[in-house]
Design a protein around this motif. Structure first.
Motif, PDB file in Angstrom:
ATOM      1  N   UNK A   1      35.950  38.878  36.025  1.00  0.00           N
ATOM      2  CA  UNK A   1      37.174  39.104  36.793  1.00  0.00           C
ATOM      3  C   UNK A   1      36.832  39.962  37.996  1.00  0.00           C
ATOM      4  N   UNK A   2      36.855  39.364  39.192  1.00  0.00           N
ATOM      5  CA  UNK A   2      36.383  40.029  40.398  1.00  0.00           C
ATOM      6  C   UNK A   2      37.216  41.237  40.751  1.00  0.00           C
ATOM      7  N   UNK A   3      38.511  41.163  40.502  1.00  0.00           N
ATOM      8  CA  UNK A   3      39.382  42.214  41.002  1.00  0.00           C
ATOM      9  C   UNK A   3      39.286  43.480  40.161  1.00  0.00           C
ATOM     10  N   UNK A   4      38.974  43.367  38.885  1.00  0.00           N
ATOM     11  CA  UNK A   4      38.917  44.553  38.052  1.00  0.00           C
ATOM     12  C   UNK A   4      37.494  44.858  37.581  1.00  0.00           C
TER      13      UNK A   4
ATOM     14  N   UNK B   1      30.590  26.090  37.880  1.00  0.00           N
ATOM     15  CA  UNK B   1      31.646  27.087  37.725  1.00  0.00           C
ATOM     16  C   UNK B   1      32.168  27.067  36.304  1.00  0.00           C
ATOM     17  N   UNK B   2      32.154  28.213  35.638  1.00  0.00           N
ATOM     18  CA  UNK B   2      32.669  28.300  34.272  1.00  0.00           C
ATOM     19  C   UNK B   2      34.167  28.482  34.311  1.00  0.00           C
ATOM     20  N   UNK B   3      34.885  27.715  33.499  1.00  0.00           N
ATOM     21  CA  UNK B   3      36.332  27.855  33.413  1.00  0.00           C
ATOM     22  C   UNK B   3      36.735  27.964  31.966  1.00  0.00           C
ATOM     23  N   UNK B   4      37.906  28.525  31.698  1.00  0.00           N
ATOM     24  CA  UNK B   4      38.410  28.679  30.348  1.00  0.00           C
ATOM     25  C   UNK B   4      39.435  27.608  30.055  1.00  0.00           C
ATOM     26  N   UNK B   5      39.558  27.271  28.796  1.00  0.00           N
ATOM     27  CA  UNK B   5      40.474  26.220  28.371  1.00  0.00           C
ATOM     28  C   UNK B   5      41.912  26.676  28.517  1.00  0.00           C
ATOM     29  N   UNK B   6      42.788  25.755  28.898  1.00  0.00           N
ATOM     30  CA  UNK B   6      44.202  26.059  29.004  1.00  0.00           C
ATOM     31  C   UNK B   6      44.636  26.275  30.431  1.00  0.00           C
ATOM     32  N   UNK B   7      45.966  26.283  30.667  1.00  0.00           N
ATOM     33  CA  UNK B   7      46.491  26.506  32.022  1.00  0.00           C
ATOM     34  C   UNK B   7      46.061  27.860  32.564  1.00  0.00           C
ATOM     35  N   UNK B   8      45.694  27.895  33.833  1.00  0.00           N
ATOM     36  CA  UNK B   8      45.201  29.137  34.434  1.00  0.00           C
ATOM     37  C   UNK B   8      46.273  30.213  34.437  1.00  0.00           C
ATOM     38  N   UNK B   9      47.561  29.813  34.505  1.00  0.00           N
ATOM     39  CA  UNK B   9      48.635  30.817  34.477  1.00  0.00           C
ATOM     40  C   UNK B   9      48.579  31.636  33.190  1.00  0.00           C
ATOM     41  N   UNK B  10      48.333  30.932  32.051  1.00  0.00           N
ATOM     42  CA  UNK B  10      48.266  31.634  30.765  1.00  0.00           C
ATOM     43  C   UNK B  10      46.993  32.470  30.666  1.00  0.00           C
ATOM     44  N   UNK B  11      45.881  31.900  31.140  1.00  0.00           N
ATOM     45  CA  UNK B  11      44.609  32.635  31.130  1.00  0.00           C
ATOM     46  C   UNK B  11      44.728  33.916  31.959  1.00  0.00           C
ATOM     47  N   UNK B  12      45.305  33.781  33.156  1.00  0.00           N
ATOM     48  CA  UNK B  12      45.429  34.937  34.045  1.00  0.00           C
ATOM     49  C   UNK B  12      46.342  35.994  33.458  1.00  0.00           C
ATOM     50  N   UNK B  13      47.417  35.561  32.795  1.00  0.00           N
ATOM     51  CA  UNK B  13      48.343  36.511  32.190  1.00  0.00           C
ATOM     52  C   UNK B  13      47.637  37.335  31.105  1.00  0.00           C
ATOM     53  N   UNK B  14      46.850  36.645  30.284  1.00  0.00           N
ATOM     54  CA  UNK B  14      46.102  37.328  29.224  1.00  0.00           C
ATOM     55  C   UNK B  14      45.050  38.261  29.815  1.00  0.00           C
TER      56      UNK B  14
ATOM     57  N   UNK C   1      42.951  43.613  31.198  1.00  0.00           N
ATOM     58  CA  UNK C   1      42.431  44.513  32.228  1.00  0.00           C
ATOM     59  C   UNK C   1      43.214  45.813  32.260  1.00  0.00           C
ATOM     60  N   UNK C   2      44.544  45.714  32.167  1.00  0.00           N
ATOM     61  CA  UNK C   2      45.381  46.920  32.141  1.00  0.00           C
ATOM     62  C   UNK C   2      45.047  47.777  30.932  1.00  0.00           C
ATOM     63  N   UNK C   3      44.886  47.132  29.772  1.00  0.00           N
ATOM     64  CA  UNK C   3      44.569  47.872  28.548  1.00  0.00           C
ATOM     65  C   UNK C   3      43.226  48.584  28.666  1.00  0.00           C
TER      66      UNK C   3
ATOM     67  N   UNK D   1      40.762  55.504  30.833  1.00  0.00           N
ATOM     68  CA  UNK D   1      41.396  56.618  31.537  1.00  0.00           C
ATOM     69  C   UNK D   1      41.305  56.515  33.041  1.00  0.00           C
ATOM     70  N   UNK D   2      41.151  55.271  33.547  1.00  0.00           N
ATOM     71  CA  UNK D   2      41.033  55.050  34.986  1.00  0.00           C
ATOM     72  C   UNK D   2      42.376  54.567  35.519  1.00  0.00           C
ATOM     73  N   UNK D   3      42.948  55.226  36.514  1.00  0.00           N
ATOM     74  CA  UNK D   3      44.223  54.749  37.086  1.00  0.00           C
ATOM     75  C   UNK D   3      44.032  53.418  37.790  1.00  0.00           C
ATOM     76  N   UNK D   4      44.974  52.514  37.626  1.00  0.00           N
ATOM     77  CA  UNK D   4      44.882  51.213  38.276  1.00  0.00           C
ATOM     78  C   UNK D   4      45.230  51.359  39.754  1.00  0.00           C
TER      79      UNK D   4
END
Length: 636
Positions: A102-105, A122-135, A140-142, A148-151
């Motif tokens: 994940x480039x952004x985090x 390019x490696x991709x994960x199974x399932x709709x990207x919307x669901x993958x990105x949500x997970x 990433x937040x967790x 202990x790093x602020x986002x």
């Protein structure tokens, strides 16, 4: 340092097996450590690797080079982006897992191998990207919370945020240049500008001006105001140049007086009549000038000084302040007691250290001379740097006496500073391959810097506090990316929060007046048509009795007049938490932007209160500008 996190959906008892698998795949080196989260049952592997270095991870990742970059869907260069080398991805997949980055985090996850889609590497994960990105976003937040790093989002919604006017991929920036005064070091305004004011007044007194009884009042002015040298006024304009507030001498003018004086005029900074307060260095001069306008109006300035108008008075004040700087007494006093004038920021050197270790070339470009620069930077930086580093070790090129804004506009001779006493010799190109500290130079030009580094245009980010000298000119002439430092943003941010309830009540009253006014205007139109023997807008309005029509209009008119009496002082008080005379720095009126804010949006790609705020964003941040509201957005 760059940190990549490898996560697995394993129980704590599977930690050793997961670790063995990761090591066998070639991802674990001496710089890795295993972290098991008992709360989530995840196994985390932390890799500390410097991009482009030979440390752990250097064989796993590759950085997009400047000669092979692409442009993303927002038009930003992908140079500097981090990629997983395909051969390592294949090895990992062969072990039954897919490597996901994940480039952004800066997060790398290990997941049970589901599928590898596509033949282009390019490696991709199974399932709709919307669901993958949500997970992925939730994980990433967790993880940021576990570490202990602020986002970045939490940093953005704070007084210490970095705010984006134009999208900027910090990874694509090869060099970052910094101004010094009020950028890399922040002065105590009351102390620094107070002493500048004192020296200015002393010089004015020696010139024969009556200055007895005057004292420095920093609340008299704020950055972003404009001096009208023809009228002896200080004005605040909106983004279009219309004057919203004005002060003659030290006395605020009424709304009516402002309208009568400036109703048909616009502030045009291209005209010599107007002087824009670009920086906190303008505070002492503006305070002195406005106070002397009062003395001129009172007729107490001696005629022996010659016929003086407001423009001539401005020149006299400017001359007195310039003499204070040229004589050197002010800077000598500051150099002898820097602790009384400089507000230290321990986080700032660490932010620059992160940028340097990320491969950025760091530049210091200041108009201050070498002796002053060295003294102040030693005081502000050296004690906060690790491993006996000095401030010079941070920078690849240091340029003093740069003569900005001409530094960005034309070419001047460049000299290399070769001794601690500031002795110099001519040179034609800056050297960046120094064994210890970077090259130290005086004068020169931005073009010389570009040629020395072989880095040009939008590969360079310049950071400064002066809208014109630092930000505008580097962008207009060189197309450098730009960042503005405005320390007052922290106070303004807090003042806006304090004013939320006041502004909400004000908006509610204005909305109520608008509704009442809509009805009043319709009844007035019906009365107008009736007086010309024409039917009203509707049959019901036409059939309305004359007495009911006039009575309703009278009642509504009284309500609107009372609302005006309530709204006017509330509008006047809006922004008083920041400054009682001028209101908010970034606003002119309740909804509109100030002229200063328009300048910031036009010339600064990002803006923030202090350089150390970069510490919360990493040198790899992708700053994305926010949606800009348009007048018709609320109706669509």
């Amino acid at each position: 340092m760059y940190a990549a996190e490898v996560l697995g959906s394993f129980s704590a008892s599977s930690a050793m097996a997961a670790t063995k698998l990761i090591r066998n795949a070639g991802f674990i080196g001496p710089g890795f450590c295993i972290i098991t989260s008992m709360k989530s049952g995840r196994v985390s592997t932390m890799c500390r690797c410097s991009v482009g270095s030979k440390s752990a991870g250097g064989d796993v990742f590759s950085v997009t080079p400047s000669n092979k970059y692409d442009v993303d869907y927002l038009g930003q260069s992908t140079k500097g982006d981090l990629n997983v080398k395909f051969e390592h991805l294949e090895a990992f997949v062969a072990s039954g897992f897919v490597f996901r980055f994940n480039m952004y985090y800066a997060v790398v996850n290990i997941v049970n191998f589901g599928s590898l889609v596509g033949i282009d590497g390019h490696a991709t994960l199974e399932g709709p990207i919307e669901e993958v990105a949500r997970t992925e976003a939730k994980e990433a937040e967790d993880l940021l919370g576990d570490l202990g790093i602020p986002s970045p989002s939490s940093s953005r919604n704070s007084p210490r945020g970095i705010f984006c006017s134009r999208t900027l991929n910090l990874r694509s920036i090869s060099a970052i240049g910094y101004d010094m005064d009020y950028t890399l070091m922040h002065y105590n305004v009351m102390a620094w500008e107070g002493r500048a004011y004192d020296y200015c007044m002393e010089n004015l007194k020696n010139m024969g001006f009556p200055v007895d009884g005057l004292a420095f009042d920093p609340d008299l002015v704020i950055r972003g105001l404009v001096i009208d040298k023809d009228r002896g006024n200080l004005v605040k304009a909106d983004r279009f140049g219309y004057v919203k507030r004005a002060m003659h001498g030290t006395k605020m003018l009424s709304t009516r007086a402002v309208s009568e004086m400036y109703g048909r005029e616009l502030v045009d900074l291209k005209q010599s009549r107007w002087e824009f307060l670009n920086t906190l260095f303008s505070v002492s001069e503006a305070v002195a000038y406005m106070q002397m306008v009062d003395r001129l109006d009172d007729g107490v300035i001696s005629p022996d000084l010659g016929p003086l108008d407001y423009k001539g008075l401005y020149k006299a004040v400017g001359k007195a302040l310039f003499r204070a700087h040229v004589e050197g007494r002010l800077k000598s006093e500051i150099m002898s007691k820097p602790e009384q004038f400089v507000e230290p920021d321990p986080e700032l050197p660490l932010a620059l250290l992160d940028q340097k270790e990320a491969g950025k070339k760091l530049l210091l470009i200041t108009n201050s001379d070498y002796l002053y620069t060295d003294k102040m930077m030693r005081h502000s930086f050296n004690r906060f740097l690790p491993n006996d580093m000095g401030w010079r070790d941070l920078f690849d090129i240091v340029i003093v006496s740069a003569r900005k804004p001409e530094f960005f506009q034309t070419s001047h001779p460049m000299y290399e500073v070769v001794t601690g006493e500031g002795l110099m010799r001519p040179c034609f190109k800056a050297k960046t391959e120094h064994k210890c500290a970077g090259g130290l130079y005086s004068g020169g030009s931005a073009q010389m810097v570009e040629n020395s580094l072989n880095i040009h245009g939008d590969e360079i980010l310049y950071v400064g506090d002066h809208i014109y000298t630092d930000v505008s000119q580097s962008k207009v002439h060189l197309r450098w990316r730009t960042a503005l430092i405005c320390r007052e943003l922290e106070e303004e941010y807090s003042a806006l929060i304090q004013s939320q309830s006041h502004r909400a009540r004000l908006v509610e009253l204005i909305n109520q007046k608008e509704i009442v006014g809509d009805l009043f205007n319709q009844l007035r139109l019906a009365l107008q048509r009736r007086s010309h023997s024409r039917p009203a807008q509707t049959l019901a309005a036409t059939n309305l009795a004359d007495e009911d029509l006039t009575e309703s209009m009278q009642r509504l008119l009284i309500v609107m007049q009372r609302l005006d009496e309530k709204i006017a002082p509330m509008l006047e008080a809006d922004g008083e938490h920041f400054n009682k005379r001028w209101g908010f720095l970034s606003r002119a009126g309740l909804w509109d932007k100030s002229h200063l804010m328009r300048q910031i949006e036009k010339y600064a790609d990002i803006y923030t209160s202090r350089v150390s705020n970069f510490l919360n964003y990493t040198p790899f941040m992708y700053f994305r500008s926010q949606e800009q509201n348009l007048a018709h957005d609320s109706y669509s």
